[in-house]
Design a protein around this motif. Structure first.
Motif, PDB file in Angstrom:
ATOM      1  N   ALA A  49      -4.771  10.300  -6.772  1.00  0.00           N
ATOM      2  CA  ALA A  49      -5.687  10.781  -5.737  1.00  0.00           C
ATOM      3  C   ALA A  49      -7.120  10.580  -6.209  1.00  0.00           C
ATOM      4  N   GLY A  50      -8.002  10.142  -5.297  1.00  0.00           N
ATOM      5  CA  GLY A  50      -9.390   9.885  -5.654  1.00  0.00           C
ATOM      6  C   GLY A  50      -9.570   8.501  -6.265  1.00  0.00           C
ATOM      7  N   GLY A  51      -8.503   7.696  -6.303  1.00  0.00           N
ATOM      8  CA  GLY A  51      -8.625   6.311  -6.761  1.00  0.00           C
ATOM      9  C   GLY A  51      -8.470   6.131  -8.260  1.00  0.00           C
ATOM     10  N   SER A  52      -7.994   7.167  -8.983  1.00  0.00           N
ATOM     11  CA  SER A  52      -7.950   7.078 -10.441  1.00  0.00           C
ATOM     12  C   SER A  52      -7.023   5.979 -10.958  1.00  0.00           C
ATOM     13  N   GLU A  67       7.796 -10.787  -8.834  1.00  0.00           N
ATOM     14  CA  GLU A  67       8.857 -10.982  -9.832  1.00  0.00           C
ATOM     15  C   GLU A  67      10.229 -10.500  -9.398  1.00  0.00           C
ATOM     16  N   THR A  68      10.326  -9.803  -8.270  1.00  0.00           N
ATOM     17  CA  THR A  68      11.643  -9.291  -7.851  1.00  0.00           C
ATOM     18  C   THR A  68      11.855  -9.605  -6.364  1.00  0.00           C
ATOM     19  N   HIS A  69      13.049  -9.278  -5.886  1.00  0.00           N
ATOM     20  CA  HIS A  69      13.319  -9.449  -4.453  1.00  0.00           C
ATOM     21  C   HIS A  69      13.234  -8.109  -3.734  1.00  0.00           C
ATOM     22  N   VAL A  70      12.669  -7.133  -4.402  1.00  0.00           N
ATOM     23  CA  VAL A  70      12.647  -5.777  -3.842  1.00  0.00           C
ATOM     24  C   VAL A  70      11.314  -5.521  -3.135  1.00  0.00           C
ATOM     25  N   GLU A  71      11.392  -4.783  -2.020  1.00  0.00           N
ATOM     26  CA  GLU A  71      10.185  -4.429  -1.260  1.00  0.00           C
ATOM     27  C   GLU A  71       9.340  -3.433  -2.072  1.00  0.00           C
ATOM     28  N   PRO A  72       8.052  -3.746  -2.353  1.00  0.00           N
ATOM     29  CA  PRO A  72       7.208  -2.752  -3.016  1.00  0.00           C
ATOM     30  C   PRO A  72       6.601  -1.803  -1.977  1.00  0.00           C
ATOM     31  N   LEU A  73       6.584  -0.539  -2.256  1.00  0.00           N
ATOM     32  CA  LEU A  73       6.026   0.447  -1.310  1.00  0.00           C
ATOM     33  C   LEU A  73       4.857   1.152  -1.997  1.00  0.00           C
ATOM     34  N   ALA A  74       3.679   1.053  -1.393  1.00  0.00           N
ATOM     35  CA  ALA A  74       2.451   1.560  -2.027  1.00  0.00           C
ATOM     36  C   ALA A  74       2.129   2.978  -1.579  1.00  0.00           C
ATOM     37  N   HIS A  75       2.032   3.925  -2.522  1.00  0.00           N
ATOM     38  CA  HIS A  75       1.492   5.245  -2.179  1.00  0.00           C
ATOM     39  C   HIS A  75      -0.017   5.070  -1.991  1.00  0.00           C
ATOM     40  N   LEU A  76      -0.583   5.715  -0.991  1.00  0.00           N
ATOM     41  CA  LEU A  76      -2.043   5.721  -0.817  1.00  0.00           C
ATOM     42  C   LEU A  76      -2.471   7.145  -0.505  1.00  0.00           C
ATOM     43  N   THR A  77      -3.594   7.568  -1.075  1.00  0.00           N
ATOM     44  CA  THR A  77      -4.093   8.909  -0.758  1.00  0.00           C
ATOM     45  C   THR A  77      -5.470   8.797  -0.101  1.00  0.00           C
ATOM     46  N   CYS A  78      -5.852   9.847   0.615  1.00  0.00           N
ATOM     47  CA  CYS A  78      -7.151   9.791   1.295  1.00  0.00           C
ATOM     48  C   CYS A  78      -8.096  10.911   0.872  1.00  0.00           C
ATOM     49  N   VAL A  79      -7.615  11.876   0.053  1.00  0.00           N
ATOM     50  CA  VAL A  79      -8.478  13.000  -0.306  1.00  0.00           C
ATOM     51  C   VAL A  79      -9.701  12.489  -1.099  1.00  0.00           C
ATOM     52  N   GLY A  80     -10.876  13.025  -0.769  1.00  0.00           N
ATOM     53  CA  GLY A  80     -12.100  12.671  -1.503  1.00  0.00           C
ATOM     54  C   GLY A  80     -12.655  11.305  -1.163  1.00  0.00           C
ATOM     55  N   SER A  81     -12.087  10.594  -0.171  1.00  0.00           N
ATOM     56  CA  SER A  81     -12.572   9.242   0.153  1.00  0.00           C
ATOM     57  C   SER A  81     -13.210   9.222   1.534  1.00  0.00           C
ATOM     58  N   GLY A  97      -0.448  -8.600   0.230  1.00  0.00           N
ATOM     59  CA  GLY A  97       0.937  -8.835   0.697  1.00  0.00           C
ATOM     60  C   GLY A  97       1.776  -7.581   0.812  1.00  0.00           C
ATOM     61  N   ILE A  98       1.151  -6.409   0.609  1.00  0.00           N
ATOM     62  CA  ILE A  98       1.911  -5.153   0.699  1.00  0.00           C
ATOM     63  C   ILE A  98       2.101  -4.784   2.172  1.00  0.00           C
ATOM     64  N   ARG A  99       3.347  -4.450   2.534  1.00  0.00           N
ATOM     65  CA  ARG A  99       3.658  -4.150   3.937  1.00  0.00           C
ATOM     66  C   ARG A  99       4.273  -2.770   4.120  1.00  0.00           C
ATOM     67  N   SER A 100       4.505  -2.056   3.028  1.00  0.00           N
ATOM     68  CA  SER A 100       5.113  -0.726   3.139  1.00  0.00           C
ATOM     69  C   SER A 100       4.249   0.280   2.396  1.00  0.00           C
ATOM     70  N   PHE A 101       3.999   1.405   3.046  1.00  0.00           N
ATOM     71  CA  PHE A 101       3.090   2.406   2.475  1.00  0.00           C
ATOM     72  C   PHE A 101       3.717   3.793   2.519  1.00  0.00           C
ATOM     73  N   LEU A 102       3.280   4.647   1.588  1.00  0.00           N
ATOM     74  CA  LEU A 102       3.572   6.081   1.676  1.00  0.00           C
ATOM     75  C   LEU A 102       2.205   6.734   1.834  1.00  0.00           C
ATOM     76  N   ALA A 103       1.926   7.232   3.043  1.00  0.00           N
ATOM     77  CA  ALA A 103       0.598   7.781   3.352  1.00  0.00           C
ATOM     78  C   ALA A 103       0.549   9.249   2.952  1.00  0.00           C
ATOM     79  N   LEU A 104      -0.373   9.566   2.042  1.00  0.00           N
ATOM     80  CA  LEU A 104      -0.478  10.929   1.495  1.00  0.00           C
ATOM     81  C   LEU A 104      -1.901  11.441   1.590  1.00  0.00           C
ATOM     82  N   ARG A 105      -1.999  12.747   1.706  1.00  0.00           N
ATOM     83  CA  ARG A 105      -3.337  13.313   1.636  1.00  0.00           C
ATOM     84  C   ARG A 105      -3.817  13.285   0.183  1.00  0.00           C
ATOM     85  N   GLY A 106      -2.936  13.636  -0.758  1.00  0.00           N
ATOM     86  CA  GLY A 106      -3.348  13.749  -2.160  1.00  0.00           C
ATOM     87  C   GLY A 106      -3.952  15.122  -2.394  1.00  0.00           C
TER      88      GLY A 106
END
Ligand code: FAD
Length: 319
Positions: A49-52, A67-81, A97-106
């Protein structure tokens, strides 16, 4: 590639966090190789959270993508931004190229009161879900596919969709002010466009199953993946309780405390998590999400012992 939880066999996925040193990077890449070989639906990467950990998260996600055939899922936070920073961050991840996200407040920085720090332009994860969806729509409002056999002719294709997961809290969020607030928050995230929820860790199957029943009654229809973590020592239990605010599971805490050996404690953690996985699956869970703590052997053993992956089929190393 997108996340499909409906296809057999039982879907499973993992969470890892960005490494802090060069040595940890090499060892995490090896862990990812083992996790990917097991065939998960996705591997998620946490975000400070906060981009650390921003750059490090994206580096790791790109590694999984290449390097893999697995879908990467990116956590993203918005607190403090600010709105603009978060907008730019989403574009950077989409460009990579990221297409999957986990949207979090943080969470706000430790010890900071909600009154004396800037909490950010986006007030909740639901607003971040909307922003990810909007940025993606603005970026590629439509695409064209050439019509075979008709030179120069093209037809408009559906724009590529992003998968947006969100967090869910079977035992309530530590800051909730009333018992239904976390279910209302989940409904808001679903209304904003979330397609999947992943739960905070919990220690008893009933915590999850009761939460699912209450969420469904309230109108939540998206799949809710149970997040499980094998607790393999008293110190890890203490740490995750501090981080998650979950109530102490006295049965597991006592079992870990009275067991003198580390190998015995590891066995207790694996048995507990495997039993929990079996119970939630029997209760209708759509799959299992494992907090891997950047280690593959323990979580793969849990999945094998829960009958989610077959040892012979995959030829995986044992714990
Ligand atoms: P929201 O949906 O916006 O809120 C969730 C709950 O918080 C609501 O139920 C509401 O009751 C309560 N709440 C929020 N704001 C307030 C307020 N001002 N007053 C009172 N109650 C309030 N954190 C990270 O920093 N990085 C990560 O990578 C990360 N990964 C996670 C993955 C999972 C699967 C989970 C479950 C959590 C993760 N977290 C992570 C932690 C998460 O950011 C925190 O739990 C945060 O406090 C809430 O985030 P949210 O997205 O659920 O927020």
């Amino acid at each position: 590639m997108s996340i499909d939880l409906s296809a057999p066999p039982i879907p499973f996925s993992f969470e890892v966090y960005p490494p802090r040193t060069e040595a940890a990077t090499a060892s995490l890449h090896e862990t990812i190789r083992h996790l990917a070989a097991a065939g998960p639906r996705f591997i998620s990467v946490t975000y400070g959270a906060g981009g650390s950990t921003g750059g490090k998260s994206l580096e790791l996600l790109t590694h999984i993508l290449r390097e893999t055939h697995v879908e990467p899922l990116a956590h993203l936070t918005c607190v403090g931004s600010t709105y603009a920073t978060t907008n730019a961050l989403i574009r950077e991840f989409l460009d990579a190229g990221i297409r999957s996200f986990l949207a979090l407040r943080g969470d706000p920085p430790a010890g900071a009161s909600e009154d004396d720090v800037y909490l950010g332009d986006l007030e909740s994860a639901a607003q971040l879900v909307q922003l990810i969806d909007r940025v993606q729509a603005e970026r590629s409002p439509y695409s064209e596919v050439l019509l075979p056999g008709v030179p120069g002719a093209a037809q408009v294709a559906r724009r590529p969709e992003v998968d947006i997961a969100v967090a869910a809290f079977p035992n309530g969020h530590p800051r909730s002010r009333h018992p239904n607030e976390h279910i209302d928050a989940l409904l808001a995230k679903q209304a904003a466009g979330a397609t999947l929820a992943i739960t905070q860790l919990f220690f008893h199957a009933d915590d999850y199953l009761t939460f699912i029943e209450r969420s469904r009654r309230a109108g939540v229809t998206i799949p809710i993946l149970p997040g499980l973590m094998p607790i393999t020592s008293p110190s890890r239990l203490k740490r995750v309780l501090e981080l998650s605010g979950e109530p102490l599971p006295s049965d597991l805490a006592v079992a870990l405390e009275v067991e003198p050996t580390t190998s015995g404690q590891k066995r207790i953690g694996i048995d507990h998590a495997a039993a929990l996985a079996r119970e939630v699956l029997a209760g209708g869970a759509p799959g299992i999400h494992m907090y891997a703590f950047n280690n593959h052997d323990t979580v793969l053993t849990v999945l094998r012992e829960a009958g989610v992956i077959a040892e012979a089929e995959r030829g995986l190393p044992s714990a």
